[in-house]
Design an enzyme around this catalytic site. Structure first.
Site, short mmCIF file in Angstrom:
data_model
loop_
_atom_site.label_atom_id
_atom_site.label_comp_id
_atom_site.label_asym_id
_atom_site.label_seq_id
_atom_site.Cartn_x
_atom_site.Cartn_y
_atom_site.Cartn_z
N CYS A 190 -26.10 -26.00 1.15
CA CYS A 190 -25.47 -26.92 0.09
C CYS A 190 -26.02 -27.33 -0.85
O CYS A 190 -26.05 -26.64 -1.62
CB CYS A 190 -25.21 -28.53 1.40
N HIS A 216 -22.98 -26.58 5.51
CA HIS A 216 -23.46 -26.48 6.68
C HIS A 216 -23.30 -25.32 7.87
O HIS A 216 -22.58 -26.15 8.89
CB HIS A 216 -24.07 -27.71 6.86
N GLU A 230 -25.16 -24.56 9.69
CA GLU A 230 -26.19 -24.93 11.06
C GLU A 230 -25.37 -25.89 11.77
O GLU A 230 -25.60 -25.58 13.33
CB GLU A 230 -27.14 -25.15 10.46
#
Length: 537
Positions: free
Chosen positions: A384, A510, A512
């Site tokens: 990001c 993102h 994750e």
């Protein structure tokens, strides 16, 4: 199953005992026995969602596929169960009151006096049953945030009391997570805090069906009997939750304690087969017996609080186990990085991750970290804001635009290589107005991104306002910073990478958020593998 069963998880004595991990572990065991299980979190704060909260206040904001900004516990739910959550899985007091007030404004209460009971509690109960009534789940586990006795939690506790009564016998149970502290001076564990916590719960009309006791030391049979007697629960329902070396051990510990068996018995459900934890235990074995070790720098601006990057840290655990590698994540504050000390701080590392974030603070340190990783062939991964920093760094040092920047940091920059999205320019309310949730990305063949994903179309979760400025796309591309992933609907760049580098990738989304024990995220897996190769050299 004809009727959905409900499990409510409350906490006592102190916060941060791990209600989310216990809820996720129980859900994992029930899922392993063949029950369709989901978890939801009810938070007692007045914010409508965690999206506007400072990360230092509440840790990271976790984003779901449908664009909900939620509590970080939902990340644990997804990582354990490998099942996506949604807006319905996280409710705050602010959202409840906002909904009730809007109904009152529309005249839906026919002029009646709006009160906590029944209007607020009815709204809470409706939301508690939303997922259960979908027909998708056999068991819904509801975690109640906060600690029993808190003023702000009272409407939730009253809602649980009413709902357990309305659902009828064997259809709703309460698990109370509490602390059994060890007093070093006396050399013994003390049950009194737990007794008082259970008493407080009973004063609200709720009897705990199962007691889960957080402890640093083993509970003796004598202590378990005492807790059962004074807390009015069955002896088998006193469950020990001892400190574990990793949260991923907790499902096995709860299996040994029989938490799932006791819960199923109280819900009048068959045990079915023993939970299938084969893949889970393979992951645990690889996690605990690494063949390699790498040091990866996490360059961020909230590094003082680990929960600010919770999903990233967990994704490294998943990717590390996948590579049979211990990943030492070294948190480095971006404000403390400059051209004079960057080699000292980043030189010994096997990989550099520049983390997401908002605002101007610490930006120059992040840009310096990108430059050092790029010039010294250290595996680099930008997420990001980290991806945006890689675009700015390349524009400054390769294209020669010394003042290249994001308009988030400098509105007057002559070279806004990162710019505010058009639809964001008229936004005044900050809550829930970013580009949020799952968006598609088309990946170009013969790129690092294509090698990582092994497919040409992916879906990843977003949370940002500013974007790669396509006006500079041709220049950056010709200079070597390739745009390897593009959103098919907007044409916005999602992934950038360098060809002549061991591993250099930046993503606008993102990744994750989608990493789980069952499916470690491929970028993290490949990044750790690149770090292992760098370490060998």
């Amino acid at each position: 199953m004809n009727q959905t069963k409900y499990i409510f998880v409350t906490g006592g004595v102190t916060s941060s005992l791990g209600k989310g991990i216990i809820a996720a572990s129980l859900a994992k065991l029930l899922q392993g026995r063949g029950y369709r299980t989901t978890i939801q979190k009810f938070d007692p704060y007045i914010n409508v969602d965690p999206g506007t909260l400072n990360p230092y206040e509440h840790g990271e904001c976790y984003v779901t596929d449908d664009g909900a900004e939620t509590d970080l516990d939902l990340g644990h739910y997804e990582r354990f169960l490998n099942v996506p959550t949604s807006q319905a899985n996280n409710v705050t007091t602010g959202r409840v009151y906002l909904s009730v007030i809007e109904k009152e404004r529309r005249g839906e209460f026919l002029g009646k006096t709006v009160q906590v009971v029944p209007h607020i509690t009815n709204e809470i109960k409706d939301r508690m049953q939303l997922l259960g009534k979908s027909g998708d789940y056999d068991i819904v586990i509801t975690e109640i945030g906060g600690t029993v006795g808190d003023i702000e939690s009272l409407p939730y506790i009253e809602s649980v009391r009413q709902l357990v009564w309305e659902l009828g016998e064997n259809n709703g149970i309460v698990i109370h997570l509490t602390l059994v502290p060890y007093l070093a001076a006396a050399g013994e564990l003390k049950t009194k805090p737990t007794q008082h916590s259970v008493k407080t719960l009973m004063e609200s009309g709720i009897k705990a069906d199962i007691l889960v006791c957080r402890t640093e030391h083993e509970l003796s049979d004598e202590l378990r009997n005492k807790l059962a007697l004074f807390c009015n629960v069955k002896r088998e329902a006193v469950i020990q939750s001892i400190d574990a070396s990793t949260i991923y051990e907790v499902p096995n510990l709860m299996l040994e304690e029989g938490l799932d068996v006791v819960a199923l018995k109280k819900l009048d459900l068959p045990k079915k087969a023993a939970p299938d934890l084969k893949n889970w235990n393979t992951f645990l074995r690889r996690l605990k017996n690494p063949k390699h070790t790498v040091n990866i720098g996490l360059i961020g601006k909230y590094v003082e609080m680990q929960d600010c990057y919770k999903s990233i840290l967990e994704a490294f655990i998943h990717a590390g186990a996948s590579n049979e590698t211990k990943v030492n994540v070294i948190s480095i504050h971006s404000e403390h990085i400059n051209s004079d000390n960057v080699e000292e701080k980043l030189g010994p590392l096997d990989g550099v991750l520049v983390a997401p974030g908002f605002g101007e603070r610490g930006i120059e340190g992040k840009i310096e970290a990108v430059r050092f990783a790029r010039e010294n062939n250290i595996p680099f991964f930008g997420i990001c804001l980290g991806m945006q920093m890689s675009v700015i760094e390349y524009s400054r040092n390769i294209l020669g635009y010394a003042d290249a920047n994001s308009t988030e940091m400098n509105e007057k920059t002559k070279h806004p290589v990162v710019n505010l999205m058009e639809e964001q320019k008229t936004v005044t309310d900050k809550g829930g107005t970013m580009r949020l949730g799952a968006w598609k990305c088309d990946i170009k063949p013969n790129t690092l991104a294509h090698k990582i994903y092994g497919q040409t179309t992916i879906s990843e979760r977003h949370r940002h306002r500013y974007e790669y400025n396509n006006k500079y796309a041709d220049e950056l591309q010709k200079a070597g910073l390739k745009a390897s992933g593009v959103n098919p609907d907007t044409g916005l760049v999602e992934i950038v990478e360098l060809e002549n580098h061991p591993f250099f990738i930046g993503v606008q989304y993102h990744p994750e958020y989608k990493s789980t024990v069952a499916n470690p995220h491929p970028i993290f897996v490949n990044f750790v593998a690149a770090a292992v190769n760098a370490h060998k050299k």
